[in-house]
Design a protein around this motif. Structure first.
Motif, PDB file in Angstrom:
ATOM      1  N   ASN A 138      -2.675  -5.383  11.772  1.00 45.89           N
ATOM      2  CA  ASN A 138      -2.806  -6.149  10.560  1.00 45.89           C
ATOM      3  C   ASN A 138      -1.613  -7.088  10.193  1.00 45.89           C
ATOM      4  O   ASN A 138      -1.538  -7.759   9.321  1.00 45.89           O
ATOM      5  CB  ASN A 138      -3.386  -5.422   9.458  1.00 45.89           C
ATOM      6  CG  ASN A 138      -4.746  -5.068   9.441  1.00 45.89           C
ATOM      7  OD1 ASN A 138      -5.641  -5.675   9.196  1.00 45.89           O
ATOM      8  ND2 ASN A 138      -4.730  -3.896  10.144  1.00 45.89           N
ATOM      9  N   GLY A 139      -0.482  -6.973  11.130  1.00 42.91           N
ATOM     10  CA  GLY A 139       0.898  -7.756  10.811  1.00 42.91           C
ATOM     11  C   GLY A 139       1.353  -7.013   9.635  1.00 42.91           C
ATOM     12  O   GLY A 139       2.144  -7.872   8.922  1.00 42.91           O
ATOM     13  N   THR A 140       1.368  -5.879   9.406  1.00 41.44           N
ATOM     14  CA  THR A 140       1.861  -5.076   8.150  1.00 41.44           C
ATOM     15  C   THR A 140       2.990  -4.351   8.433  1.00 41.44           C
ATOM     16  O   THR A 140       3.180  -3.725   9.624  1.00 41.44           O
ATOM     17  CB  THR A 140       0.811  -4.482   7.515  1.00 41.44           C
ATOM     18  OG1 THR A 140      -0.271  -5.216   6.972  1.00 41.44           O
ATOM     19  CG2 THR A 140       1.380  -3.567   6.316  1.00 41.44           C
ATOM     20  N   ALA A 170       0.872  -1.359   0.089  1.00 45.65           N
ATOM     21  CA  ALA A 170       0.079   0.022   0.100  1.00 45.65           C
ATOM     22  C   ALA A 170       1.089   1.170  -0.007  1.00 45.65           C
ATOM     23  O   ALA A 170       1.784   1.304   0.838  1.00 45.65           O
ATOM     24  CB  ALA A 170      -0.957   0.128   1.096  1.00 45.65           C
ATOM     25  N   ILE A 171       0.733   2.133  -1.086  1.00 44.69           N
ATOM     26  CA  ILE A 171       1.502   3.446  -1.176  1.00 44.69           C
ATOM     27  C   ILE A 171       0.513   4.636  -0.829  1.00 44.69           C
ATOM     28  O   ILE A 171      -0.662   4.457  -1.188  1.00 44.69           O
ATOM     29  CB  ILE A 171       2.342   3.452  -2.424  1.00 44.69           C
ATOM     30  CG1 ILE A 171       1.417   3.370  -3.469  1.00 44.69           C
ATOM     31  CG2 ILE A 171       3.226   2.072  -2.599  1.00 44.69           C
ATOM     32  CD1 ILE A 171       2.174   3.837  -4.904  1.00 44.69           C
ATOM     33  N   CYS A 172       1.159   5.631  -0.498  1.00 48.18           N
ATOM     34  CA  CYS A 172       0.448   6.840  -0.436  1.00 48.18           C
ATOM     35  C   CYS A 172       0.457   7.492  -1.519  1.00 48.18           C
ATOM     36  O   CYS A 172       1.498   7.988  -2.190  1.00 48.18           O
ATOM     37  CB  CYS A 172       1.201   7.636   0.693  1.00 48.18           C
ATOM     38  SG  CYS A 172       0.240   9.119   1.121  1.00 48.18           S
ATOM     39  N   ARG A 173      -1.053   7.754  -2.228  1.00 53.04           N
ATOM     40  CA  ARG A 173      -1.313   8.410  -3.536  1.00 53.04           C
ATOM     41  C   ARG A 173      -0.770   9.684  -3.670  1.00 53.04           C
ATOM     42  O   ARG A 173      -0.179  10.154  -4.796  1.00 53.04           O
ATOM     43  CB  ARG A 173      -2.491   8.230  -3.883  1.00 53.04           C
ATOM     44  CG  ARG A 173      -3.629   8.981  -3.590  1.00 53.04           C
ATOM     45  CD  ARG A 173      -4.851   8.990  -4.208  1.00 53.04           C
ATOM     46  NE  ARG A 173      -5.411   7.693  -4.618  1.00 53.04           N
ATOM     47  CZ  ARG A 173      -5.914   7.034  -3.969  1.00 53.04           C
ATOM     48  NH1 ARG A 173      -6.357   7.313  -2.476  1.00 53.04           N
ATOM     49  NH2 ARG A 173      -6.732   5.806  -4.060  1.00 53.04           N
ATOM     50  N   GLU A 174      -0.504  10.474  -2.521  1.00 56.17           N
ATOM     51  CA  GLU A 174      -0.080  11.999  -2.809  1.00 56.17           C
ATOM     52  C   GLU A 174       1.465  12.068  -2.752  1.00 56.17           C
ATOM     53  O   GLU A 174       1.970  13.138  -3.239  1.00 56.17           O
ATOM     54  CB  GLU A 174      -0.745  12.721  -1.688  1.00 56.17           C
ATOM     55  CG  GLU A 174      -1.888  13.102  -1.656  1.00 56.17           C
ATOM     56  CD  GLU A 174      -2.936  11.907  -1.071  1.00 56.17           C
ATOM     57  OE1 GLU A 174      -2.387  11.039  -0.335  1.00 56.17           O
ATOM     58  OE2 GLU A 174      -4.131  11.978  -1.363  1.00 56.17           O
ATOM     59  N   LEU A 234      -6.992   3.980   4.299  1.00 51.34           N
ATOM     60  CA  LEU A 234      -6.062   3.026   4.648  1.00 51.34           C
ATOM     61  C   LEU A 234      -6.829   1.822   5.321  1.00 51.34           C
ATOM     62  O   LEU A 234      -6.524   0.632   4.948  1.00 51.34           O
ATOM     63  CB  LEU A 234      -4.935   3.212   5.527  1.00 51.34           C
ATOM     64  CG  LEU A 234      -3.944   2.196   5.680  1.00 51.34           C
ATOM     65  CD1 LEU A 234      -3.230   1.631   4.295  1.00 51.34           C
ATOM     66  CD2 LEU A 234      -2.678   2.869   6.684  1.00 51.34           C
ATOM     67  N   GLU A 235      -7.876   2.019   6.085  1.00 49.62           N
ATOM     68  CA  GLU A 235      -8.495   1.128   6.880  1.00 49.62           C
ATOM     69  C   GLU A 235      -9.505   0.166   5.527  1.00 49.62           C
ATOM     70  O   GLU A 235      -9.476  -0.995   5.744  1.00 49.62           O
ATOM     71  CB  GLU A 235      -9.752   1.784   7.597  1.00 49.62           C
ATOM     72  CG  GLU A 235      -9.121   1.944   9.052  1.00 49.62           C
ATOM     73  CD  GLU A 235     -10.104   2.912   9.698  1.00 49.62           C
ATOM     74  OE1 GLU A 235      -9.775   3.217  10.953  1.00 49.62           O
ATOM     75  OE2 GLU A 235     -10.976   3.668   9.144  1.00 49.62           O
ATOM     76  N   GLU A 236      -9.792   0.945   4.557  1.00 54.33           N
ATOM     77  CA  GLU A 236     -10.505   0.264   3.612  1.00 54.33           C
ATOM     78  C   GLU A 236      -9.703  -0.681   2.940  1.00 54.33           C
ATOM     79  O   GLU A 236     -10.149  -1.873   2.431  1.00 54.33           O
ATOM     80  CB  GLU A 236     -11.090   1.327   2.754  1.00 54.33           C
ATOM     81  CG  GLU A 236     -12.534   1.965   2.819  1.00 54.33           C
ATOM     82  CD  GLU A 236     -12.707   3.092   2.084  1.00 54.33           C
ATOM     83  OE1 GLU A 236     -12.399   3.411   0.711  1.00 54.33           O
ATOM     84  OE2 GLU A 236     -13.476   4.213   2.560  1.00 54.33           O
ATOM     85  N   LEU A 237      -8.391  -0.524   2.572  1.00 57.48           N
ATOM     86  CA  LEU A 237      -7.482  -1.170   1.926  1.00 57.48           C
ATOM     87  C   LEU A 237      -7.256  -2.347   2.967  1.00 57.48           C
ATOM     88  O   LEU A 237      -7.384  -3.659   2.419  1.00 57.48           O
ATOM     89  CB  LEU A 237      -6.277  -0.741   1.596  1.00 57.48           C
ATOM     90  CG  LEU A 237      -6.076   0.449   0.492  1.00 57.48           C
ATOM     91  CD1 LEU A 237      -4.802   0.726   0.330  1.00 57.48           C
ATOM     92  CD2 LEU A 237      -6.592  -0.213  -0.715  1.00 57.48           C
ATOM     93  N   PHE A 238      -7.045  -2.171   4.166  1.00 57.78           N
ATOM     94  CA  PHE A 238      -6.943  -3.475   4.899  1.00 57.78           C
ATOM     95  C   PHE A 238      -8.494  -4.240   5.021  1.00 57.78           C
ATOM     96  O   PHE A 238      -8.103  -5.432   4.936  1.00 57.78           O
ATOM     97  CB  PHE A 238      -6.483  -3.071   6.466  1.00 57.78           C
ATOM     98  CG  PHE A 238      -5.159  -2.803   6.479  1.00 57.78           C
ATOM     99  CD1 PHE A 238      -4.149  -3.583   6.415  1.00 57.78           C
ATOM    100  CD2 PHE A 238      -4.698  -1.552   6.894  1.00 57.78           C
ATOM    101  CE1 PHE A 238      -2.725  -3.364   6.471  1.00 57.78           C
ATOM    102  CE2 PHE A 238      -3.296  -1.276   6.959  1.00 57.78           C
ATOM    103  CZ  PHE A 238      -2.374  -2.123   6.859  1.00 57.78           C
ATOM    104  N   ASP A 239      -9.396  -3.947   4.986  1.00 56.04           N
ATOM    105  CA  ASP A 239     -10.641  -4.444   4.758  1.00 56.04           C
ATOM    106  C   ASP A 239     -10.763  -5.361   3.514  1.00 56.04           C
ATOM    107  O   ASP A 239     -11.359  -6.429   3.506  1.00 56.04           O
ATOM    108  CB  ASP A 239     -11.987  -3.616   4.921  1.00 56.04           C
ATOM    109  CG  ASP A 239     -12.105  -2.887   6.372  1.00 56.04           C
ATOM    110  OD1 ASP A 239     -11.436  -3.464   7.361  1.00 56.04           O
ATOM    111  OD2 ASP A 239     -12.829  -2.070   6.702  1.00 56.04           O
TER     112      ASP A 239
END
Ligand SMILES: Cc1ncc(COP(=O)(O)O)c(C=O)c1O
Length: 438
Positions: A224-226, A142-146, A185-190
């Motif tokens: 999330n163990g990330t 997961a990368i930060c789009r900005e 970010l929560e959405e990505l983890f979900d």
């Protein structure tokens, strides 16, 4: 006196484009990032000044893509580099200087228990990603789009419009969330439960983290163990000697450094937790990670440059100094803009160690053509300011000369807002680096 002669640069540019794709080895140095009336090649630099191929002198605010934090050809760094050069730059076994610098880095960077060197930031961010994938046994990143740039390797470039040559399968492994938007970010983890190996982001850009954003990212990664990776290529050694991680009190699992760490010499560092970094070691019974292994990865004089630079940064509290100059530059530019009723078109903002300039057109939209005009006019006034990397070599004298050049540039900016840009801009505007077609 206005700088107008770029004839030697123009002649060499033709040759460079025949020999080198893009005519440069970093896209942000390429001709399409600068106005037509600009120095095509820099021959030398000293302190805050550079000289182009035609002998024109500039106050440099770009400072080698933000790598030169102490000033060009800074003597205390050069003398340590010279000393090391006399001893040889590469051997068949490690040099003790590798351990010497590692001790300094582990003492300096809060999250660093072990370090590994490379020549470029792209290499260490890619190594961090591989390490995170090996550590977690997962594939998504997961990368930060900005945040505009982490690496020239496939895992990142595949997520930009310049994705030619990168297979779809690779592109799908890079996901995006937004800075200061923890829900994204929560959405990505979900959506990818138990599948995200790493979150990678810069700790901060121009806008400060809100509502404990960094701590909440840390928390989500833990839950999330990330692996949390902070890319401190720009913030490291500039915002704080101990990195933005110290300033914002957040402990990443892995962190990457480069740029300011060696005052323009080629050095990048992956730093992090022993438990993860050790996977790249040769004394464990887990699958070995081929972390970083390059012929020139620990070139001794680059490490000497790193040691000398960190010494100087600490001795002179350079982050404090550059923040002072940066704040004066921000205030000075905004004052000039206000005095000319241009505040709605030109704005300087951000952290004083890395000020950002914003240029808008008549409609209030961010404008590359107007950015180009500003660059053209400041270059004509002897100031090279494609972006702003304040250094220890920038003082009051460079500040006032820069503000004088900015004032002149803004007179032209103002006229072109009413008379049209074509009357004042020579040639095409600059283009975005990340574009699908030229
Ligand atoms: C935040 C960030 N990460 C990584 C990189 C890549 O570093 P390098 O150009 O040394 O490969 C850059 C370079 O601009 C950067 O700004």
């Amino acid at each position: 006196m206005r700088i107008t002669n770029f004839s030697r640069s123009i002649a060499l540019q033709q040759r460079a484009h025949q020999l080198i794709p893009a005519g440069a080895h970093t896209y942000s140095k390429a001709d399409d990032q600068f106005p037509e009336l600009s120095p095509g090649f820099i021959v030398r630099g000293k302190g805050a000044y550079v000289w182009d191929l035609d002998g024109n002198q500039y106050i440099d605010w770009g400072m080698g893509l933000r790598s030169v934090i102490l000033g060009h050809a800074y003597e205390p760094v050069l003398s340590m580099v010279r000393e090391q050069l006399e001893l040889g730059s590469n051997f068949t076994r490690p040099s003790p200087i590798e351990v010497e610098l590692a001790e300094i880095l582990v003492d300096t960077i809060p999250s660093a228990q072990m370090v590994k060197y490379a020549k470029n930031g792209s290499d260490v961010t890619a190594a961090a990603v591989r390490l995170a994938r090996a550590y977690t046994g997962r594939k998504y990143i997961a990368i930060c789009r900005e945040h505009p740039f982490f690496s020239f390797y496939d895992w990142f470039i595949g997520s930009t419009p310049v994705d030619a040559g990168i297979p779809e399968e690779i592109k799908q492994l890079t996901l995006k969330f937004s800075y200061n938007n923890i829900a994204s970010l929560e959405e990505l983890f979900d959506s990818y439960p138990g599948q995200i190996a790493a979150v990678i982001m810069e700790p901060v850009q121009a806008a400060p983290p809100r509502e404990n954003f960094l701590q909440r990212v840390r928390q989500l990664c833990d839950q999330n163990g990330t692996v949390m990776i902070l890319d401190e290529m720009i913030t490291g050694f500039r915002m704080d000697i101990q990195g933005a991680q110290k300033l914002f009190n957040v402990k990443p699992d892995l962190a990457t450094f480069g740029k300011a760490i060696a005052n323009g010499f080629s050095l990048a560092v992956l730093a992090g937790k022993r438990e993860i970094m050790e996977l790249g070691g040769i004394h464990h019974d887990k699958p070995k990670v081929f972390l970083l292994s390059a012929t020139n990865g620990a070139e001794t004089h680059a490490l000497a440059a790193g040691i000398a630079t960190i010494n100087e940064l600490k001795k002179n509290d350079v982050p404090l100094y550059i923040a002072g100059i940066g704040q004066k530059l921000i205030d000075g530019i905004n004052d000039i803009a206000a005095s000319m009723n241009l505040s709605q078109y030109i704005r300087a903002y951000g952290y004083p160690c890395s000020p950002v300039l914003e240029f808008k057109d008549q409609e209030g939209n961010a404008s590359l053509p107007f950015r180009t005009l500003f660059l053209q006019e400041t270059i004509a006034g002897g100031v090279l300011m494609p972006y702003i990397a304040v250094s220890y070599a920038h003082g009051e004298c460079e500040l006032s000369a820069t503000l004088a050049a900015v004032e002149k540039a803004l007179i032209v900016y103002k006229k072109s807002l009413s008379d049209g840009l074509n009357k004042y801009l020579t040639g095409r505007p600059v283009k975005p680096v990340f574009r699908k077609y030229n």
